[in-house]
Structures are given as structure tokens and as C-alpha cells.
Write a protein that holds these residues in place. Structure first.
Motif, short mmCIF file in Angstrom:
data_model
loop_
_atom_site.label_atom_id
_atom_site.label_comp_id
_atom_site.label_asym_id
_atom_site.label_seq_id
_atom_site.Cartn_x
_atom_site.Cartn_y
_atom_site.Cartn_z
N LEU A 1 0.83 -1.21 0.00
CA LEU A 1 0.00 0.00 0.00
C LEU A 1 0.87 1.26 0.00
CD1 LEU A 1 -2.84 -1.00 2.52
CD2 LEU A 1 -3.00 -0.80 0.02
N GLU A 2 1.93 1.26 0.79
CA GLU A 2 2.83 2.41 0.84
C GLU A 2 3.52 2.61 -0.50
OE1 GLU A 2 5.27 1.21 4.09
OE2 GLU A 2 4.10 2.31 5.57
N THR A 3 3.86 1.49 -1.15
CA THR A 3 4.51 1.57 -2.46
C THR A 3 3.58 2.20 -3.49
OG1 THR A 3 5.81 -0.41 -1.99
CG2 THR A 3 5.57 0.21 -4.30
N ILE A 4 2.33 1.80 -3.51
CA ILE A 4 1.35 2.35 -4.46
C ILE A 4 1.17 3.84 -4.23
CG2 ILE A 4 -1.09 2.29 -5.15
CD1 ILE A 4 -1.02 -0.73 -4.47
N ARG A 5 1.14 4.26 -2.97
CA ARG A 5 0.95 5.68 -2.66
C ARG A 5 2.14 6.53 -3.09
NH1 ARG A 5 -1.05 3.43 2.38
NH2 ARG A 5 -3.35 3.49 2.41
N ASP B 1 -9.21 6.76 -3.72
CA ASP B 1 -9.48 6.74 -2.29
C ASP B 1 -8.89 5.46 -1.70
OD1 ASP B 1 -11.30 4.63 -2.82
OD2 ASP B 1 -12.99 6.01 -2.98
N GLU B 2 -9.06 5.29 -0.39
CA GLU B 2 -8.45 4.16 0.30
C GLU B 2 -8.97 2.82 -0.21
OE1 GLU B 2 -5.89 4.16 2.55
OE2 GLU B 2 -5.79 6.24 1.86
N GLU B 3 -10.27 2.75 -0.49
CA GLU B 3 -10.83 1.51 -0.99
C GLU B 3 -10.26 1.16 -2.37
OE1 GLU B 3 -15.20 -0.45 -2.15
OE2 GLU B 3 -15.08 1.49 -1.12
N GLU B 4 -10.11 2.16 -3.20
CA GLU B 4 -9.57 1.94 -4.55
C GLU B 4 -8.09 1.58 -4.49
OE1 GLU B 4 -12.47 4.91 -7.14
OE2 GLU B 4 -10.79 5.74 -5.99
N ILE B 5 -7.35 2.19 -3.57
CA ILE B 5 -5.95 1.83 -3.38
C ILE B 5 -5.84 0.37 -2.95
CG2 ILE B 5 -3.91 2.17 -1.91
CD1 ILE B 5 -4.06 4.31 -3.93
N GLY B 6 -6.76 -0.05 -2.08
CA GLY B 6 -6.77 -1.44 -1.66
C GLY B 6 -7.03 -2.39 -2.82
N LEU B 7 -7.92 -1.98 -3.73
CA LEU B 7 -8.21 -2.80 -4.90
C LEU B 7 -6.99 -2.88 -5.81
CD1 LEU B 7 -10.13 -4.46 -6.59
CD2 LEU B 7 -11.14 -2.34 -7.48
N GLU C 1 -5.25 -6.27 -17.31
CA GLU C 1 -6.63 -6.70 -17.58
C GLU C 1 -7.54 -6.31 -16.42
OE1 GLU C 1 -9.15 -10.72 -18.84
OE2 GLU C 1 -7.03 -10.88 -18.26
N LYS C 2 -7.07 -6.54 -15.19
CA LYS C 2 -7.87 -6.19 -14.02
C LYS C 2 -7.98 -4.68 -13.85
CE LYS C 2 -8.65 -10.40 -12.63
NZ LYS C 2 -10.03 -10.98 -12.64
N PHE D 1 -11.12 -0.21 -13.32
CA PHE D 1 -10.85 1.23 -13.29
C PHE D 1 -11.05 1.90 -14.65
CE2 PHE D 1 -8.65 -0.50 -9.66
CZ PHE D 1 -8.92 0.42 -8.66
N LEU D 2 -10.24 1.54 -15.63
CA LEU D 2 -10.26 2.25 -16.91
C LEU D 2 -11.63 2.18 -17.59
CD1 LEU D 2 -6.78 1.15 -18.35
CD2 LEU D 2 -7.35 3.19 -17.00
N SER D 3 -12.29 1.02 -17.54
CA SER D 3 -13.60 0.87 -18.17
C SER D 3 -14.67 1.73 -17.50
CB SER D 3 -14.03 -0.60 -18.16
OG SER D 3 -14.24 -1.06 -16.83
#
Length: 221
Positions: free
Chosen positions: A4-8, A17-23, A111-112, A117-119
Motif C-alpha cells: 500500500l505504501e509503495t502504491i501511494r 481513495d483508500e478503498e480503490e488503493i486497496g483494490l 486486464e484487471k 478502473f479504466l472501463s
């Protein structure tokens, strides 16, 4: 540093948001690479979108004689992948990528990412901005290789990548710009004589940015 820290640390995901970061974390992995190792070769295909979290990458190709042709560097907090289509789940590699420093890579299942997200028009603007930046980068490469003379090449790098210019040995800079070391030396002396730059302890300092820009401005840019 956890996932999570890496993505941020990647600004591409700042709008989530936090939920999307988790996804994102559920469809991502983090890998470490040592300096001089290879991330991918030209004509490889990937199914993950790659981001450079920490480190430095050199992008290059080979000509028909086997000579290495430097294209550009990729710095931390940048997307590495070059997309040619949003419809295909395969990402084609147009060049070779080698680590110049020990580095950290974030890999996101493309793909995910498209599905979740993109779609849904999430991260689509961010992706378009990155791709437009890469298009501009390609234009700069074309100018450097086909339009600029030696002086314009050096001036352009000093204006846009001074830190890297000073970090590298002069011979390495010459190799990157595809000019002779003697030519680079003459250009630097001329720019210094004209007080456009100064050289202190081997590092170049820009004294007159406007004059430096005028050397390459309007020449294919």
C-alpha cells in the motif's frame, strides 16, 4: 515499505481513495531488481502495467549492426510501459530496458486494471496524460537524432536533464547524444566562453537559460 505504501508513492494513483488503493494492491506486486539487470527485451510482451517506484532505468535499442542506440532514461515515480492499445491485454515492448541503479518495480495486472478502473473512466485521464508525455518524449528523440546538430543536442540535454548530465561521465554523455567526446568538449567550451554556462568542479551550471533554450528552440520543437 509494504504494498500500500509503495502504491501511494506513485503519483499516477493519487486520485484514488483508500478503498480503490486497496483494490489496486490486490492486483499488484512489487519486485526489486539489481543494477545492470534487464527488465525486458525488445519484442517481449507483458500483461502488467509497470511503474518505477525507486531507481533508474535506461531504455535503448540496437541498430542493424548491433550498436546500442540510447533512447531515454526513466526516473522514479514513472510509468515504464508503452501502450499501443487499450483493447488488448498484452503490452508490447518496443525497446530494451536495463536498470542503471538498484530499483523497485510495481506491476499492476492490466486486464484487471481495465476491468475495475479504466472501463469506468477511473484513472483514464491519468493514463492519457502519461501516454501524451511519452509521445512528446518520442518527438524529442526524433529531434535529437534527426534534426539537432551537436550544439542543439547538448543545449537540449542541459536544459532538460542537467542532473543526469552532471551525474554521468563526459564520455557517457557523448555516447548518449551520439556525438564524439571531442565535439562535446568543444561545445561546452563555446557555451562557457559565451557565458551561457559555467563549469565548477566538473559540474555544469546554467548562467543564461534563455540563451541556452534559443539554441534549440524552433529547431524541430
Amino acid at each position: 515499505m509494504n504494498l500500500l505504501e509503495t502504491i501511494r508513492k506513485i503519483s499516477f494513483f493519487n486520485s484514488l481513495d483508500e478503498e480503490e488503493i486497496g483494490l489496486i494492491s490486490s492486483i499488484s506486486t512489487v519486485s526489486k531488481y539489481e543494477s545492470n539487470s534487464i527488465l525486458f527485451y525488445e519484442s517481449d510482451t507483458k500483461n502488467h502495467l509497470l511503474f518505477l517506484v525507486e531507481g533508474l532505468i535506461k531504455i535503448y535499442k540496437y541498430d542493424k549492426f548491433g550498436n546500442e542506440i540510447f533512447l531515454y532514461h526513466i526516473y522514479k515515480n514513472s510509468m515504464i510501459s508503452e501502450l499501443s492499445s487499450l483493447k488488448s491485454t498484452e503490452i508490447y515492448c518496443f525497446s530494451n530496458a536495463e536498470f542503471i541503479e538498484d530499483s523497485v518495480i510495481l506491476s499492476v495486472n492490466f486486464e484487471k486494471l481495465h476491468e475495475h478502473f479504466l472501463s469506468k473512466n477511473i484513472l483514464l485521464t491519468e493514463l492519457m496524460e502519461v501516454l501524451l508525455d511519452k509521445t512528446h518524449q518520442l518527438q524529442c528523440i526524433v529531434n535529437r537524432e534527426l534534426v539537432f546538430d551537436a550544439t542543439a543536442k547538448v543545449a537540449f540535454m542541459l536544459k532538460n536533464d542537467l542532473e543526469m548530465f552532471n551525474k554521468l561521465k563526459r564520455q557517457e554523455v557523448s555516447f548518449m547524444l551520439h556525438i564524439q567526446p571531442e565535439t562535446l568538449s568543444r561545445v561546452l567550451k563555446r557555451l562557457s566562453r559565451d557565458n551561457i554556462i559555467s563549469i565548477e568542479n566538473g559540474d555544469v551550471l546554467i548562467n543564461d537559460e534563455e540563451s541556452l533554450i534559443s539554441i534549440f528552440k524552433g529547431v524541430g520543437v
